[in-house]
Motif scaffolding. Sequence first.
Motif, short mmCIF file in Angstrom:
data_model
loop_
_atom_site.label_atom_id
_atom_site.label_comp_id
_atom_site.label_asym_id
_atom_site.label_seq_id
_atom_site.Cartn_x
_atom_site.Cartn_y
_atom_site.Cartn_z
N LEU A 115 4.13 -41.42 -25.39
CA LEU A 115 4.05 -42.81 -25.35
C LEU A 115 3.88 -43.28 -26.88
O LEU A 115 3.06 -42.59 -27.45
CB LEU A 115 2.94 -43.32 -24.57
N VAL A 116 4.50 -44.18 -27.49
CA VAL A 116 4.20 -44.59 -28.83
C VAL A 116 3.50 -46.29 -28.86
O VAL A 116 4.33 -46.64 -28.22
CB VAL A 116 5.54 -44.57 -29.81
N ARG B 107 7.61 -44.77 -37.62
CA ARG B 107 9.03 -44.86 -37.53
C ARG B 107 9.76 -43.57 -37.57
O ARG B 107 10.63 -43.10 -36.72
CB ARG B 107 9.64 -45.93 -38.29
N ARG B 108 9.12 -42.73 -38.81
CA ARG B 108 9.73 -41.36 -38.92
C ARG B 108 9.36 -40.50 -38.12
O ARG B 108 10.23 -39.58 -37.63
CB ARG B 108 9.05 -41.07 -40.62
N ALA C 230 11.57 -40.85 -34.96
CA ALA C 230 12.98 -40.67 -35.33
C ALA C 230 12.86 -39.19 -35.28
O ALA C 230 14.21 -38.47 -34.45
CB ALA C 230 13.35 -41.03 -36.66
N GLU C 231 11.95 -38.33 -35.76
CA GLU C 231 12.12 -36.77 -35.41
C GLU C 231 11.95 -36.51 -34.13
O GLU C 231 12.42 -35.57 -33.49
CB GLU C 231 11.14 -36.12 -36.31
N LEU C 232 10.96 -36.97 -33.44
CA LEU C 232 10.62 -36.49 -32.06
C LEU C 232 11.99 -36.72 -31.16
O LEU C 232 12.35 -35.89 -30.44
CB LEU C 232 9.61 -37.38 -31.37
N SER C 233 12.74 -38.01 -31.52
CA SER C 233 13.90 -38.42 -30.72
C SER C 233 15.04 -37.38 -31.07
O SER C 233 15.71 -36.94 -30.04
CB SER C 233 14.13 -39.75 -30.96
N CYS D 131 1.92 -36.80 -24.83
CA CYS D 131 1.23 -37.07 -25.79
C CYS D 131 1.09 -38.70 -26.12
O CYS D 131 2.23 -39.09 -25.78
CB CYS D 131 1.34 -36.18 -27.11
N LEU D 132 0.05 -39.24 -26.69
CA LEU D 132 0.26 -40.66 -27.24
C LEU D 132 0.29 -40.68 -28.63
O LEU D 132 -0.55 -39.80 -29.50
CB LEU D 132 -0.94 -41.14 -26.81
N LEU D 133 1.10 -41.37 -29.41
CA LEU D 133 1.13 -41.80 -30.84
C LEU D 133 0.38 -43.31 -30.89
O LEU D 133 1.25 -44.05 -30.22
CB LEU D 133 2.37 -41.79 -31.44
#
Length: 108
Positions: free
Chosen positions: A15-16, A31-32, A35-38, A65-67
Amino acid sequence: MTTGNGIERAAFPILVVAGAERERLAGETMRRIVAELSAYGHEIVRSTTATDATALVASDPSFGCLLLDWNIDHLRGNRPAEGVLDRARRRNVRVPVFLMIEREDIDN
């Protein structure tokens, strides 16, 4: 499960929680990271308000996890992110939470 590019998909979504793409450093960093997690096959679930994020963590126990943008909803003094964090901890005390915050926000 393997994605089309041969990368193993993670078993849990992330969850972001971040406001509408802020131009500040925390927004760019977020955003970075996303993008890496994706790129590594993680499913990303986005929320742009604390209210929606709180509802998501209350209804879905599968988040790995949560960002969390500390200044979600951009309200000084009143910390909506604390409500999201509190609800996430009540749902799963061991879920990792990564807080994103600007230095100027720490000083205030």
